[in-house]
Motif scaffolding. Structure first.
Motif, PDB file in Angstrom:
ATOM      1  N   ALA A  20       0.834  -1.199   0.000  1.00 14.13           N
ATOM      2  CA  ALA A  20       0.000   0.000   0.000  1.00 14.13           C
ATOM      3  C   ALA A  20       0.872   1.253   0.000  1.00 14.13           C
ATOM      4  O   ALA A  20       0.644   2.184  -0.781  1.00 14.13           O
ATOM      5  N   TYR A  21       1.878   1.275   0.845  1.00 14.13           N
ATOM      6  CA  TYR A  21       2.769   2.435   0.925  1.00 14.13           C
ATOM      7  C   TYR A  21       3.517   2.637  -0.392  1.00 14.13           C
ATOM      8  O   TYR A  21       3.619   3.762  -0.902  1.00 14.13           O
ATOM      9  N   GLY A  27       2.557   6.733  -6.879  1.00 16.20           N
ATOM     10  CA  GLY A  27       1.467   7.438  -7.538  1.00 16.20           C
ATOM     11  C   GLY A  27       0.493   6.524  -8.260  1.00 16.20           C
ATOM     12  O   GLY A  27      -0.292   6.975  -9.082  1.00 16.20           O
ATOM     13  N   ARG A  28       0.515   5.250  -7.951  1.00 21.32           N
ATOM     14  CA  ARG A  28      -0.377   4.289  -8.605  1.00 21.32           C
ATOM     15  C   ARG A  28      -1.653   4.044  -7.815  1.00 21.32           C
ATOM     16  O   ARG A  28      -2.531   3.335  -8.282  1.00 21.32           O
ATOM     17  N   PHE A  36      -6.543   1.397  -0.808  1.00 24.26           N
ATOM     18  CA  PHE A  36      -5.474   1.735   0.136  1.00 24.26           C
ATOM     19  C   PHE A  36      -5.930   1.503   1.570  1.00 24.26           C
ATOM     20  O   PHE A  36      -5.212   0.915   2.380  1.00 24.26           O
ATOM     21  N   GLN A  37      -7.142   1.975   1.888  1.00 25.04           N
ATOM     22  CA  GLN A  37      -7.642   1.820   3.253  1.00 25.04           C
ATOM     23  C   GLN A  37      -7.838   0.355   3.618  1.00 25.04           C
ATOM     24  O   GLN A  37      -7.525  -0.070   4.728  1.00 25.04           O
TER      25      GLN A  37
END
Length: 93
Positions: A20-21, A27-28, A36-37
């Motif tokens: 995720a990071y 920028g993807r 992401f969450q």
């Protein structure tokens, strides 16, 4: 067998958090995005299980905070999504 499951959970959680990071940094993936969450929420939860199993309580607490942050992000995204789905109401004509 339990130890193997806990180890797999830990490695999977680590991969989700780092992934995720890395995706946000490259920028993807957008930081407030659902993907992401969810990656943060599940990654933190899996690492929390692993840490608690092995008695690494500072790490377990850190990952509990990570889960809370992911949950808050999901709730906020849901609230914004519901608000965006509502039609605007203007003055009647």
């Amino acid at each position: 067998m339990t130890e193997v499951i806990v180890d797999v959970a830990g490695w999977t959680g680590m991969a989700l958090l780092i992934g995720a990071y890395a995706l946000v940094t490259a920028g993807r993936l957008a930081g407030p995005s659902l993907r992401f969450q969810l990656m943060n929420l599940f990654g933190g939860a899996l690492l929390m299980v692993n840490s608690a199993y092995y008695g690494a309580w500072p790490s377990a607490a850190l990952n509990l905070v990570w889960v809370v942050i992911g949950t808050v992000g999901l709730v906020r995204a849901g609230v914004k999504g519901r608000a965006a789905a509502l039609p605007e109401v203007g003055p009647q004509g």
